[in-house]
Scaffold this active site. Structure first.
Site, PDB file in Angstrom:
ATOM      1  N   HIS A   1       0.846  -1.196   0.000  1.00 13.89           N
ATOM      2  CA  HIS A   1       0.000   0.000   0.000  1.00 13.89           C
ATOM      3  C   HIS A   1       0.876   1.239   0.000  1.00 13.89           C
ATOM      4  O   HIS A   1       1.891   1.299   0.706  1.00 13.89           O
ATOM      5  CB  HIS A   1      -0.918   0.050   1.222  1.00 13.89           C
ATOM      6  CG  HIS A   1      -1.750   1.304   1.276  1.00 13.89           C
ATOM      7  ND1 HIS A   1      -2.892   1.450   0.528  1.00 13.89           N
ATOM      8  CD2 HIS A   1      -1.568   2.473   1.953  1.00 13.89           C
ATOM      9  CE1 HIS A   1      -3.390   2.670   0.748  1.00 13.89           C
ATOM     10  NE2 HIS A   1      -2.614   3.294   1.600  1.00 13.89           N
TER      11      HIS A   1
ATOM     12  N   ASP B   1     -15.544   1.354   7.095  1.00  7.77           N
ATOM     13  CA  ASP B   1     -14.515   2.342   6.757  1.00  7.77           C
ATOM     14  C   ASP B   1     -14.989   3.249   5.637  1.00  7.77           C
ATOM     15  O   ASP B   1     -14.784   4.468   5.679  1.00  7.77           O
ATOM     16  CB  ASP B   1     -13.213   1.645   6.359  1.00  7.77           C
ATOM     17  CG  ASP B   1     -12.222   2.632   5.768  1.00  7.77           C
ATOM     18  OD1 ASP B   1     -11.751   3.515   6.519  1.00  7.77           O
ATOM     19  OD2 ASP B   1     -11.951   2.560   4.559  1.00  7.77           O
TER      20      ASP B   1
ATOM     21  N   ARG C   1     -15.899  11.633   7.431  1.00  6.94           N
ATOM     22  CA  ARG C   1     -14.728  12.423   7.825  1.00  6.94           C
ATOM     23  C   ARG C   1     -14.376  13.449   6.764  1.00  6.94           C
ATOM     24  O   ARG C   1     -13.923  14.549   7.069  1.00  6.94           O
ATOM     25  CB  ARG C   1     -13.536  11.481   8.064  1.00  6.94           C
ATOM     26  CG  ARG C   1     -13.669  10.627   9.313  1.00  6.94           C
ATOM     27  CD  ARG C   1     -12.634   9.506   9.341  1.00  6.94           C
ATOM     28  NE  ARG C   1     -11.292  10.032   9.141  1.00  6.94           N
ATOM     29  CZ  ARG C   1     -10.351   9.408   8.427  1.00  6.94           C
ATOM     30  NH1 ARG C   1     -10.603   8.253   7.837  1.00  6.94           N
ATOM     31  NH2 ARG C   1      -9.148   9.943   8.312  1.00  6.94           N
TER      32      ARG C   1
ATOM     33  N   SER D   1      -8.074   3.330   8.690  1.00  2.50           N
ATOM     34  CA  SER D   1      -8.723   3.283   7.385  1.00  2.50           C
ATOM     35  C   SER D   1      -7.901   2.462   6.399  1.00  2.50           C
ATOM     36  O   SER D   1      -8.413   1.577   5.705  1.00  2.50           O
ATOM     37  CB  SER D   1      -8.929   4.704   6.862  1.00  2.50           C
ATOM     38  OG  SER D   1      -9.500   4.693   5.569  1.00  2.50           O
TER      39      SER D   1
ATOM     40  N   LYS E   1      -8.681  -2.101   5.322  1.00  2.00           N
ATOM     41  CA  LYS E   1      -8.854  -2.670   3.976  1.00  2.00           C
ATOM     42  C   LYS E   1      -7.791  -3.721   3.691  1.00  2.00           C
ATOM     43  O   LYS E   1      -8.056  -4.738   3.044  1.00  2.00           O
ATOM     44  CB  LYS E   1      -8.826  -1.557   2.941  1.00  2.00           C
ATOM     45  CG  LYS E   1     -10.034  -0.620   3.022  1.00  2.00           C
ATOM     46  CD  LYS E   1     -10.066   0.385   1.901  1.00  2.00           C
ATOM     47  CE  LYS E   1      -9.101   1.530   2.107  1.00  2.00           C
ATOM     48  NZ  LYS E   1      -9.555   2.497   3.108  1.00  2.00           N
TER      49      LYS E   1
END
Length: 434
Positions: free
Chosen positions: A82, A161, A168, A183, A187
């Site tokens: 990520h 999320d 948010r 968050s 995932k």
């Protein structure tokens, strides 16, 4: 339990228990807790923070709010990567085939771009025919057949999320390290990866502007992984200027193809080798950096990574002519050079400004339903530290029309600083968090 009591508890600086966090997230996901109460709780977190245990519990509660993907019936171990996002960041397109080529199954769900940061799915979809919206069966079949799949994020993964992030975004509660970390990691955990490498970026072209903020986020996410029983490491890398030379969807695919075929930008290749080295070590395939890096370098130089990329594109329906001859990829009808304003050395490049320009040309979106033009973008000729002359181009603007190109020239000029004396090249990798 009552939401108002948990809001007050966090407002007063106390830590919530695991059961309280799980109840809060489950109740919000099923609609029992309204947006206004969840907004108040999120703002309390922004002000008061969360400790590592709370953040890990929040992450797991959001991950478990939907499907939890388990691929162990297909492969003994899966890996994932990520990035926190940046301008010109096409690392997945190079790193994922390298990792798969050394025998580590990569099952990756990627996002679309929003704001000034591009998305891997958008980049891949500039290849005609390629599908990223895969069913669960197609996703699993691709992994078992090719050992590599890159697909759009499923709406069934971490739905809490998705709902909380949308809230948010409109309540000024995005910038909270625990909420950002939870968050991202919810995932990743829901997608079932055993080993995860995180690329946490800082600089003008990233969401975290300082190394200190990036370090805190990296440490928080690695701690979440430890609590969840996953193997996680993070690099803190510079986005003080764009990664590579291409910005824009089809342009970045071309650059990634060049890297896979042995002639890509040095910074892109180096970052992917660094990320890949840590991921190989997390799996135990190699036990030191030198051996892991050598394994990945061989996959790149031998063409094995390129062949794995070709297999993935073919399996997901992409027309192979467009990657074997990347000049066939969508091309903007207008290409306009912006010349250097003076001779000297590139002292700084505002990456966020360049990403914003790409969006204004049509290469990104401000809302998730915006359509993008995969042809447009920018190609840089000089990076920080490079010498330039006033008769050479700084950047080529790829645009749908001449007025579109001319409209962004003032912003591009303002994005560059030219110094009269030599400038040091900023480090690419700040540190590695294990």
């Amino acid at each position: 339990m009552r939401a108002v009591d948990l809001i007050a508890k966090k407002r007063d600086g106390a830590a919530l228990s695991r059961d309280e966090i799980r109840w809060l997230i489950a109740s919000y996901a099923n609609g029992t807790i309204p947006d206004y109460q969840m907004s108040a709780w999120a703002m309390a977190v922004v002000w008061r923070g969360m400790d590592d245990r709370e953040t890990a519990d929040l992450t797991m509660a959001m991950a478990e709010s939907g499907d939890m993907l388990d691929l162990h019936d297909l492969v003994p171990l899966t890996v994932d990567k990520h990035s926190t996002g940046g301008v010109g960041d096409k690392t997945t397109l190079l790193l994922a085939p390298m990792i798969a080529a050394v025998g580590l199954p990569m099952a990756k769900m990627s996002g679309r771009g929003l704001g000034f940061s591009g998305g891997t799915v958008d980049k891949l979809e500039s290849i005609p025919g390629l599908r990223t919206n895969l069913s669960a069966e197609e996703f699993r079949h691709a992994l078992s057949t090719v050992g590599l799949v890159i697909a759009a994020q499923s709406g069934d993964l971490a739905p809490a999320d998705k709902k909380l992030y949308a809230l948010r975004d409109v309540t000024a509660t995005v910038e909270s390290i625990p909420l950002i970390a939870a968050s991202v990691m919810s995932k990743k955990l829901a997608a079932g990866a055993d080993c995860i490498i995180l690329d946490v970026k800082y600089g003008s072209g990233a969401f975290m502007h300082t190394p200190e903020a990036a370090r805190t986020l990296a440490q928080t996410m690695v701690a979440i992984g430890k609590h969840a029983g996953r193997r996680v490491a993070a690099t803190i890398s510079s986005m003080q200027q764009p990664l590579g030379f291409a910005i824009g969807n089809a342009l970045e695919v071309r650059e990634a193809i060049a890297a896979l075929r042995g002639h890509g930008p040095d910074d892109l290749v180096e970052l992917c080798l660094t990320l890949g080295t840590q991921l190989v070590r997390l799996t135990g395939l190699r036990d030191n950096d030198a051996a892991a890096r050598s394994l990945l370098q061989e996959a790149l130089t031998s063409g094995a990574a390129w062949q794995r990329f070709v297999q993935m594109i073919a399996h997901q329906g992409g027309d192979l002519r467009f990657i074997e001859e990347p000049e066939l990829l969508p091309t903007a009808p207008v290409q306009l050079n912006l010349m250097a304003p003076q001779s000297g050395y590139v002292a700084a490049i505002d990456g966020q400004a360049l990403g914003t320009v790409c969006n204004q040309l049509g290469g990104g979106r401000q809302r998730k339903d915006d359509r993008i033009d995969s042809r447009v973008g920018l190609v840089l000729y000089a990076k920080v530290g490079d010498a330039v002359n006033n008769d050479m181009p700084l950047v080529t603007i790829h645009a749908a029309s001449i007025p579109d190109a001319e409209r962004v020239i003032p912003q591009l000029r303002a994005a560059y600083q030219i110094a009269s004396s030599p400038v040091a090249v900023p480090p690419l990798i700040e540190e590695i968090v294990r």
